[in-house]
Design a protein around this motif. Structure first.
Motif, mmCIF file in Angstrom:
data_model
loop_
_atom_site.group_PDB
_atom_site.id
_atom_site.type_symbol
_atom_site.label_atom_id
_atom_site.label_comp_id
_atom_site.label_asym_id
_atom_site.label_seq_id
_atom_site.Cartn_x
_atom_site.Cartn_y
_atom_site.Cartn_z
ATOM 1 N N ARG A 122 0.810 -1.217 0.000
ATOM 2 C CA ARG A 122 0.000 0.000 0.000
ATOM 3 C C ARG A 122 0.845 1.270 0.000
ATOM 4 N NH1 ARG A 122 -3.202 -1.537 5.320
ATOM 5 N NH2 ARG A 122 -1.098 -2.317 5.743
ATOM 6 N N VAL A 123 2.146 1.118 0.133
ATOM 7 C CA VAL A 123 3.048 2.264 0.242
ATOM 8 C C VAL A 123 3.832 2.427 -1.058
ATOM 9 C CG1 VAL A 123 4.994 3.245 1.513
ATOM 10 C CG2 VAL A 123 3.254 1.908 2.724
ATOM 11 N N PRO A 124 3.878 3.625 -1.637
ATOM 12 C CA PRO A 124 4.635 3.850 -2.878
ATOM 13 C C PRO A 124 6.128 4.019 -2.603
ATOM 14 C CG PRO A 124 3.567 5.887 -2.220
ATOM 15 C CD PRO A 124 3.130 4.841 -1.226
ATOM 16 N N TRP A 125 6.769 2.929 -2.271
ATOM 17 C CA TRP A 125 8.174 2.992 -1.860
ATOM 18 C C TRP A 125 9.065 3.590 -2.939
ATOM 19 C CZ3 TRP A 125 8.510 2.431 3.119
ATOM 20 C CH2 TRP A 125 7.649 1.559 3.798
ATOM 21 N N HIS A 126 8.711 3.444 -4.201
ATOM 22 C CA HIS A 126 9.541 3.968 -5.287
ATOM 23 C C HIS A 126 9.609 5.493 -5.263
ATOM 24 C CE1 HIS A 126 5.431 4.153 -6.833
ATOM 25 N NE2 HIS A 126 5.836 5.052 -7.693
ATOM 26 N N ARG A 127 8.684 6.127 -4.573
ATOM 27 C CA ARG A 127 8.678 7.592 -4.477
ATOM 28 C C ARG A 127 9.378 8.097 -3.221
ATOM 29 N NH1 ARG A 127 2.782 9.041 -4.031
ATOM 30 N NH2 ARG A 127 3.741 11.054 -3.478
ATOM 31 N N LEU A 128 9.819 7.191 -2.366
ATOM 32 C CA LEU A 128 10.379 7.590 -1.075
ATOM 33 C C LEU A 128 11.819 8.090 -1.234
ATOM 34 C CD1 LEU A 128 9.476 7.585 1.932
ATOM 35 C CD2 LEU A 128 10.758 5.448 2.179
ATOM 36 N N ARG A 129 12.107 9.200 -0.602
ATOM 37 C CA ARG A 129 13.447 9.764 -0.578
ATOM 38 C C ARG A 129 13.826 10.029 0.880
ATOM 39 N NH1 ARG A 129 12.290 8.315 -4.817
ATOM 40 N NH2 ARG A 129 12.506 9.314 -6.857
ATOM 41 N N ARG A 130 15.115 9.965 1.178
ATOM 42 C CA ARG A 130 15.539 10.221 2.551
ATOM 43 C C ARG A 130 16.536 11.370 2.601
ATOM 44 N NH1 ARG A 130 19.293 5.059 4.413
ATOM 45 N NH2 ARG A 130 21.096 5.475 3.050
ATOM 46 N N LEU A 131 16.344 12.214 3.600
ATOM 47 C CA LEU A 131 17.174 13.393 3.812
ATOM 48 C C LEU A 131 18.052 13.166 5.028
ATOM 49 C CD1 LEU A 131 17.730 16.484 3.206
ATOM 50 C CD2 LEU A 131 15.953 16.952 4.907
#
Length: 253
Positions: A195-204
């Motif tokens: 259910r989570v769009p992991w491909h859009r996740l970015r980390r700062l």
């Protein structure tokens, strides 16, 4: 056969801290640098459903942008008066006042001496019904080129979801960059959750100073850190506080 989606439950302890740490360490995630997130000259607008969400979602990003002289503006969607169930109307008013004061103390600890906070005072727990008002205000207030942070529209709390959805739509209309911050997602989701769009996740990556400021800011929200009654624990339990101490902040882009 129709698939039944598992509810996004935010009760209890949620997915454990060690589980996330192991998975995040083993799973590639694209980095987001401060230079990529926003330029020092850009205005950072944080749209927070409740007091403390600006800290949980992006407190370190705020601290790092402020430290380099960047402008930060806050949109306080609600006053958080519904965090404690069973209060009388006067009690809710008193809690709202306490939470507004906590917000200002927290922002000061992030390094913002004179915070610009626009308080919309929409009803806590019913932002969805007032989505039109929120959208109209944001369309009036936002400027092309702003970088806007709010909660992710699938976060699992109805106010977080509605605020994120409306804010994203306003950003598309105005021409702002939108960063969606997961807050409660880390609670109900599991590693690789479909259910989570992991491909859009970015980390700062966060500076040591920004991490310390974020923790100090969160500590200002005493009403959320104190047990609500003899039988009901604090809104911000140890599991959520542990996630707030991570050395990265995460955003969907």
């Amino acid at each position: 056969m129709v698939a039944v989606e598992t509810p996004r439950r935010i009760e209890g302890e949620g997915t454990s801290e060690p589980t996330w740490q192991r998975w995040l360490a083993a799973t590639p995630c694209s980095e987001l640098s401060m230079a990529q997130a926003l330029a020092p000259s850009q205005r950072l607008v944080v749209v927070a459903p409740h007091p403390d969400d600006e800290v949980l979602a992006c407190g370190a990003l705020v601290a790092m942008h402020a430290a380099r002289g960047g402008e930060v503006v806050f949109v306080a969607v609600t006053d958080g008066e519904a965090s404690h169930a069973g209060l009388s109307p006067p009690g809710r008013c008193e809690l709202a006042a306490q939470r507004r004061a906590e917000r200002l103390r927290g922002l000061a600890r992030l390094g913002i001496a004179k915070p610009q906070v626009h308080m919309l005072a929409l009803p806590d727990g019913d932002v969805q019904a007032q989505g039109g008002l929120l959208r109209g205000w944001l369309l009036f207030f936002l400027r092309p080129g702003d970088v806007v942070v709010s909660t992710w529209e699938g976060d699992g709390h109805p106010d977080h979801d509605s605020t994120g959805r409306v804010t994203q739509g306003a950003c598309l209309r105005v021409g702002c960059r939108f960063l969606a911050a997961p807050v409660w997602m880390w609670h109900w989701a599991a590693p690789a959750d479909a259910r989570v769009p992991w491909h859009r996740l970015r980390r700062l990556a966060l500076s040591t100073d920004a991490c310390a400021r974020k923790q100090a800011a969160l500590a200002a929200h005493v009403t959320q850190l104190t047990p609500r009654s003899a039988s009901v624990g604090a809104v911000l339990g140890p599991h959520l506080l542990a996630r707030a101490a991570w050395r990265h902040e995460y955003f969907f882009v």
